[in-house]
Design an enzyme around this catalytic site. Structure first.
Site, PDB file in Angstrom:
ATOM      1  N   SER A 155       0.925  -1.204  -0.043  1.00  0.00           N
ATOM      2  CA  SER A 155       0.103  -0.067  -0.124  1.00  0.00           C
ATOM      3  C   SER A 155       0.858   1.239  -0.105  1.00  0.00           C
ATOM      4  O   SER A 155       1.852   1.307   0.489  1.00  0.00           O
ATOM      5  CB  SER A 155      -0.946   0.165   1.418  1.00  0.00           C
TER       6      SER A 155
HETATM    7  N1  SAH Z   1      -0.192  -4.932   4.140  1.00  0.00           N
HETATM    8  C1  SAH Z   1       0.869  -5.202   3.227  1.00  0.00           C
HETATM    9  C2  SAH Z   1       0.198  -5.121   1.637  1.00  0.00           C
HETATM   10  C3  SAH Z   1      -0.740  -6.324   1.313  1.00  0.00           C
HETATM   11  S1  SAH Z   1      -1.398  -6.411  -0.017  1.00  0.00           S
HETATM   12  C4  SAH Z   1       2.317  -4.721   3.048  1.00  0.00           C
HETATM   13  O1  SAH Z   1       2.715  -4.191   3.947  1.00  0.00           O
HETATM   14  O2  SAH Z   1       3.212  -5.216   2.192  1.00  0.00           O
HETATM   15  C5  SAH Z   1      -2.774  -7.561   0.283  1.00  0.00           C
HETATM   16  C6  SAH Z   1      -2.299  -8.786   0.693  1.00  0.00           C
HETATM   17  O3  SAH Z   1      -3.637  -9.571   1.165  1.00  0.00           O
HETATM   18  C7  SAH Z   1      -1.832  -9.548  -0.586  1.00  0.00           C
HETATM   19  O4  SAH Z   1      -0.564  -9.977  -0.283  1.00  0.00           O
HETATM   20  C8  SAH Z   1      -2.637 -10.730  -0.441  1.00  0.00           C
HETATM   21  O5  SAH Z   1      -2.144 -11.933  -1.054  1.00  0.00           O
HETATM   22  C9  SAH Z   1      -3.477 -10.904   0.883  1.00  0.00           C
HETATM   23  N2  SAH Z   1      -4.582 -11.404   1.158  1.00  0.00           N
HETATM   24  C10 SAH Z   1      -5.690 -11.622   0.354  1.00  0.00           C
HETATM   25  N3  SAH Z   1      -6.716 -12.128   0.952  1.00  0.00           N
HETATM   26  C11 SAH Z   1      -6.384 -12.881   2.013  1.00  0.00           C
HETATM   27  C12 SAH Z   1      -6.878 -13.642   3.032  1.00  0.00           C
HETATM   28  N4  SAH Z   1      -7.841 -13.961   3.054  1.00  0.00           N
HETATM   29  N5  SAH Z   1      -5.966 -13.834   4.088  1.00  0.00           N
HETATM   30  C13 SAH Z   1      -4.619 -13.604   4.051  1.00  0.00           C
HETATM   31  N6  SAH Z   1      -4.227 -12.551   3.226  1.00  0.00           N
HETATM   32  C14 SAH Z   1      -4.988 -12.198   2.050  1.00  0.00           C
END
Ligand code: SAH
Length: 263
Positions: free
Chosen positions: A111
């Site tokens: 993000s």
């Molecule tokens: N906060 C993260 C950005 C993440 S992007 C950072 O600092 O890098 C969102 C993430 O959510 C992705 O990696 C995706 O794989 C994950 N995601 C989506 N659905 C999910 C679920 N049900 N459980 C765990 N992770 C999930």
């Protein structure tokens, strides 16, 4: 890939490696626009060379966040020390301190700094959460920021490759003891470690999973993007055993929340 506006207008997310989604704010709301992006580092801007410049770039990023309305000093101090360039791909390290979402592989994005700062500020406002859950740990950056001022951070990531990446990065940052990472489906939360004083969801579902709401402590807060093509940040606060208040915040665009795990 039009329409991905941020507080500073169109950013360079679209040059050559546009992710499907950008975990970004798409309406500027009342937040001050600011153009004081940090200057690109001199010399070769490869990740390996960024080390010398990263303090300066991080400082400029924090100044920009202040100008954009972030006031929580815990969040600002945390973002001033976590080396964001070490959480993104080395080829993109020179852009790590721009106010942009960046790809982290597997079709996912880290993000943009304003979104991280805003979500953490809102969920921690007027409280000091002790145990926090992050759903969608991605590359581990947001968990690393949280771990600077929260005693116990639990992170869940559904994609094995990203879980491994986050675990390695957090270990290198000596945060492995502070952040308990799990490879799993965060839509189910982590009942064994609940209740959580705060839950931060980094991917957008059509609705906030009820399992997560049930894992909030009384008075605890959850922030999550909600929606499909159109998304909004939603802030939920647990006001009783079966009661939650709901507030809709900024328009954003996040990668989707998906059920199950990917090995
Ligand atoms: N906060 C993260 C950005 C993440 S992007 C950072 O600092 O890098 C969102 C993430 O959510 C992705 O990696 C995706 O794989 C994950 N995601 C989506 N659905 C999910 C679920 N049900 N459980 C765990 N992770 C999930």
């Amino acid at each position: 890939m039009a329409g991905r506006r941020t507080g500073r207008g169109m950013t360079g997310v679209g040059k050559g490696f546009t992710p499907a989604n950008s975990n970004t704010r798409i309406s500027s709301g009342a937040v001050t626009r600011s153009n004081n992006a940090p200057a690109a580092p001199t010399g070769s801007p490869s990740g390996g060379n960024l080390g010398l410049n990263s303090d300066r770039l991080r400082h400029a990023m924090v100044q920009r966040l202040r100008a954009q309305g972030i006031v929580d000093e815990r969040v600002l101090s945390a973002m001033a020390v976590v080396p964001r360039h070490l959480f993104v791909d080395e080829a993109l390290a020179s852009r790590a301190y721009e106010d942009a979402a960046l790809p982290i592989g597997h079709g996912q994005t880290i993000s943009q700094p304003w979104v991280v700062a805003h979500m953490l500020s809102v969920v921690c406002e007027n409280r000091q959460p002790v145990r926090v859950l992050e759903v969608g740990a991605g590359c581990g950056y947001q968990a690393a920021v949280l771990a600077q001022f929260v005693r116990e951070v639990h992170g869940i990531e559904r994609i094995r490759g990203l879980y491994d990446l986050a675990r390695d990065r957090l270990r290198i940052q000596r945060l492995a003891a502070r952040v308990r990472l799990t490879h799993g489906d965060g839509m189910l939360g982590q009942p064994g470690s609940a209740p959580f004083d705060a839950i931060v969801v980094a991917a957008a579902g059509l609705a906030i999973p009820h399992a997560l709401l049930e894992q909030l402590s009384m008075g605890g807060r959850l922030i999550a993007p909600e929606g499909g093509a159109e998304q909004r940040l939603v802030l939920m606060e647990r006001t009783g055993p079966a009661n939650w208040s709901r507030r809709e915040l900024d328009a954003v665009r996040f990668v989707p929340l998906r059920a199950g795990i990917q090995s």
